[in-house]
Scaffold this motif. Structure first.
Motif: not given
Lengths: 258, 303
Positions: B29-36, B264-283
């Motif tokens: 469901e998220f392929l349009d928004f981010m690179d898994l 990452i749970g509920t946050a993906s409903f608001i921004d489907p690309a948030i998990s990748v942004k969180i990886v970048e932010g941790i880095n």
């Protein structure tokens, strides 16, 4: 269809009446393709009360001006905030989402698009689409009173407009399902969007008369892309997500009818 | 670029960010928004032995800084997953875990046995904490003896990463965590949703068809953080933290109190690309603060 997350810019906020506004939005690049009946998940920024995105029907695409229109009924904190947007403000949207209406099989099909309240929103875009493809449309719009009828000037560009109001201030008096046009049930296609009781009545009429009928549902949603499974409706195939399997359903599939 | 790899029991993740079960579908469901392939792992939708229709609509209520859900584990069942979903997702370049839920110990065992056969699934998340099903689910997660029993039984037949998802709806979460660790869990994840409810004053009716539902979103974050900290101090196995993580800073907070990885749970409903942004932010956080590895910040909170 590829879905996008885009920041659109408000070009205009047209106050239609005490409860409705029309937001016209644009983008620096050409807007992605959108089919009639599809919707957007709109980010209402800020307060804890507007935590989730709001699913909103795409009302119209003005290709010439590269504009996307959203018809907003102010019902709560989220829509109130959307209605207060001004020219130049940004709105983050995920779109296009959901399916589209079925295209009538023959050009001379008799088509009714029956809407009520904010439910008229997707019917304008579909009406314009049908008009462009050479179909003849009958827009049937019901409202409580004259000032609740929306975008009649727009609808009249693309077909015949019939109205009912509960207080008789515009068109025939009563509900849209009581309109005299429906006395002769010779429609081939009915497409409906509006309050659930209205859609149920339209569905009943269509099924009693063997008319092809699709309804656009507006269940509450979280994600809009089929991952949370919150917006389901009960169908002959079990619980289906309104956001991905809909929002448009053939009424024979819906368990709510009759 | 810091080293983001994370050891989670028997599995190495490419980074500590996973997506939580029930919030990320099957990833497709998220392929349009981010690179898994940019995220550490995906935990797919809760899977039961047989198909479940879930609870009737309405299943969701927005609440201040959060949401209640009462989906009730709608899914097509284990066999359907194996035959129709697994082939489509098995080659994603990330670690895919199946969230497993049963209404009896026998069911948990049967599903685990079947998933054990799938080469490209390195682990399961044993869901003993779903608040939205009448039988099973949370019943196992709120009782030490039952939690022990189900983990013990599954451990016998499941030979890969066994992560156990804990319920926050308990008096002492550390006690349950210790019990499942003793029975052989490789890691624990927490928190599942908090039992809550919403009422419509206008109609004087409950908002959800099930009356109660599970609360998620930033509203629960302080509770989740506290429970992750308590559990991290109570067990030796890795802890996966989740509950209201909306950005990289939230994720880092969970790691500082002892989470080896986050979901990452509920946050993906608001921004489907948030998990990748969180990886970048941790880095970025690791680089800015002179850490060479994500592991350095696990449990690094200074009291």
């Amino acid at each position: 269809m590829k879905k996008f997350i885009l920041d659109l810019t408000v070009v205009d906020n047209v106050r239609l009446n005490y409860q409705y506004v029309l937001l016209k939005l644009t983008h620096s690049e050409k807007l992605p393709p959108v089919l009639p009946g599809q919707f957007a998940e709109v980010r209402v920024d800020g307060s804890p009360e507007t935590f989730l995105r709001r699913p909103i029907s795409i009302n119209f695409i003005d290709t010439l001006r590269n504009e996307l229109w959203l018809l907003i009924q102010v019902v709560g904190a989220g829509t109130r905030q959307l209605a207060s947007l001004r020219q130049g403000d940004m709105l983050n949207m995920i779109f296009p989402l959901g399916n589209t209406f079925t295209v009538p099989a023959v050009k001379n099909a008799k088509i009714a698009l029956i809407g009520g309240g904010v439910g008229v929103a997707p019917l304008l875009m579909y009406g314009e689409w049908l008009y462009r493809k050479g179909f003849e449309c009958n827009f049937m719009i019901g409202a409580r009173s004259r000032e609740d009828l929306l975008q009649l000037d727009e609808f009249s560009k693309y077909g015949h407009v019939f109205t009912t109001t509960e207080d008789g201030t515009h068109g025939e008096k009563g509900y849209i399902t009581q309109h005299s046009l429906l006395n002769t049930p010779d429609f081939d296609y009915i497409f409906t969007c509006g309050p659930t009781p209205m859609m149920k009545a339209v569905s009943r009429y269509a099924q009693e008369n063997g008319i092809f009928c699709e309804a656009s549902l507006e269940n509450t949603m979280a994600c809009g892309i089929g991952s949370c499974l919150c917006c389901v409706t009960d169908t002959t195939e079990g619980n289906l997500c309104v956001c991905t399997e809909g929002p448009i359903f053939n009424v024979t599939k819906l368990k709510w009818q009759i | 670029m810091a080293d983001l790899t994370t050891q989670l029991g028997r599995v190495q993740l490419k980074n500590p960010v996973m997506t939580a079960s029930g919030t990320f579908g099957y990833g497709t469901e998220f392929l349009d928004f981010m690179d898994l392939s940019r995220i550490g792992g995906i935990i797919v939708k809760g899977t039961t032995l047989r198909e479940r229709q879930g609870n009737p609509y309405p299943r969701m209520a927005e609440t201040p800084s959060g949401m209640l859900n009462a989906v009730g584990l709608q899914n097509k069942g284990t066999q359907y997953f194996i035959e129709h979903i697994y082939p489509d997702i098995k080659d994603y370049d990330t670690s895919i875990f199946v969230n497993v839920s049963g209404s009896s110990i026998e069911e948990y065992v049967e599903i685990a046995e079947k998933i054990n056969e799938l080469d490209k699934i390195p682990g399961i998340e044993l869901n003993i904490s779903c608040p939205n099903v009448k039988e099973g689910g949370m019943a196992f997660g709120v009782s030490c003896p039952l939690a022990s029993e189900v983990v013990k039984a599954v451990r016998k037949v499941y030979h890969k990463e066994l992560m156990v998802k804990l319920s926050p709806n308990v008096t002492d979460v550390a006690e349950i965590a210790r019990a499942v660790e003793y029975e052989g869990a490789d890691s624990v994840s927490l928190i599942n949703t908090l039992l809550g409810m919403a009422v419509n004053a206008k109609t004087r009716k409950p908002v959800l068809s099930t009356i109660t539902g599970g609360l998620s979103g930033p509203a629960v974050k302080p509770i989740a953080l506290r429970m992750v900290w308590q559990v991290a101090n109570a067990v030796k196995i890795p802890v996966v933290g989740l509950g209201g993580i909306m950005n990289a800073n939230d994720a880092i907070e969970f790691m500082l109190v002892g989470a080896s990885a986050v979901q990452i749970g509920t946050a993906s409903f608001i921004d489907p690309a948030i998990s990748v942004k969180i990886v970048e932010g941790i880095n970025a956080y690791l680089d800015e603060n002179g850490f060479v590895s994500a592991r350095e910040i696990v449990g690094a909170m200074e009291v």
